[in-house]
Design a protein around this motif. Structure first.
Motif, PDB file in Angstrom:
ATOM      1  N   MET A  35      32.518  65.021   1.959  1.00 17.36           N
ATOM      2  CA  MET A  35      32.541  65.340   3.721  1.00 17.36           C
ATOM      3  C   MET A  35      33.190  66.572   3.966  1.00 17.36           C
ATOM      4  O   MET A  35      32.756  66.951   5.057  1.00 17.36           O
ATOM      5  N   ASP A  36      34.434  65.887   3.423  1.00 14.27           N
ATOM      6  CA  ASP A  36      34.911  66.982   4.067  1.00 14.27           C
ATOM      7  C   ASP A  36      35.110  68.114   4.204  1.00 14.27           C
ATOM      8  O   ASP A  36      35.524  69.629   5.283  1.00 14.27           O
ATOM      9  N   VAL A  37      34.731  68.518   3.097  1.00  9.04           N
ATOM     10  CA  VAL A  37      35.030  70.176   2.625  1.00  9.04           C
ATOM     11  C   VAL A  37      34.017  70.958   3.520  1.00  9.04           C
ATOM     12  O   VAL A  37      33.493  71.873   4.751  1.00  9.04           O
ATOM     13  N   LEU A  38      32.597  69.511   3.661  1.00 10.09           N
ATOM     14  CA  LEU A  38      31.156  69.895   4.239  1.00 10.09           C
ATOM     15  C   LEU A  38      31.770  70.165   5.548  1.00 10.09           C
ATOM     16  O   LEU A  38      31.034  71.444   7.090  1.00 10.09           O
ATOM     17  N   GLN A  39      32.936  68.837   6.102  1.00 13.25           N
ATOM     18  CA  GLN A  39      33.211  69.128   7.730  1.00 13.25           C
ATOM     19  C   GLN A  39      33.595  70.810   8.183  1.00 13.25           C
ATOM     20  O   GLN A  39      33.336  71.185   8.727  1.00 13.25           O
TER      21      GLN A  39
END
Length: 192
Positions: A64-68
């Motif tokens: 999710m950090d990558v997607l954010q």
């Protein structure tokens, strides 16, 4: 000490669970790989299921950090997506353990309600991020944003299916060229 031990145990668990499977792996193997006793694992995790839940939480939070970060990237949507696919291909081809553990998590989610909710929550958020990015790209082009969620679902399906196929075909670079070609067809059809 927990600030050091928990990541150490989770790193070892990821290796052991990816290699042996969530069901077959034993906490003794995780303890050995982490260089701690089984009792130490129980200081931080009440059960194997608790350890799996913590590992899943970390795995999906990292994704999710990558997607954010992707959401915050400025520029052309198609270029951002293509660059992300290239980076993902490179990372996964060098670290196949991520796909192995991800597939284990999906399988586990089929048998465990809490895990299913966690995976479902991740994909709901993934779809929301892509939808937001697609809406912005469509809006910039003066197009209707109505199909954005469906386009996001199509892209997610393409990416996740590619991860499964990549695991089967050892990340053949031709396969990722096909992913990019198919992504291009989907985006062309959407006017992106």
């Amino acid at each position: 000490m927990s600030a050091k031990r928990i990541p150490q145990i989770l790193d070892a668990a990821m290796l052991v669970f990816a290699r042996n499977g969530l069901q077959s792996a034993r906490l003794e193997e995780v303890a050995l790989a982490a260089g701690v006793s089984k009792a130490t694992i129980y200081l931080y995790f009440k059960s194997k299921d608790d350890l799996i839940a913590a590992l899943m939480k970390r795995f999906f939070e990292q994704n999710m950090d990558v997607l954010q970060h992707l959401r915050l990237t400025k520029g052309d949507f198609r270029t951002i997506l293509t660059d992300w696919v290239d980076q993902t291909e490179e990372m996964l081809s060098e670290n196949q353990i991520f796909v192995a553990i991800g597939l284990e998590f999906y399988s586990y989610a089929g048998r465990n309600e809490a895990a299913r909710k966690m995976v479902h929550g991740f994909f709901v958020e993934f779809r929301c991020i892509l939808t937001e990015m697609i809406e912005q790209a469509l809006s910039t082009r003066g197009q209707s944003t109505a199909p954005a969620s469906d386009i996001a679902f199509g892209l997610m399906s393409l990416f996740e299916g590619s991860n499964v196929l990549g695991a089967l075909f050892n990340w053949d670079t031709k396969m990722y060229r096909q992913v990019q070609t198919n992504m291009g067809y989907l985006l062309d059809g959407a006017g992106l």
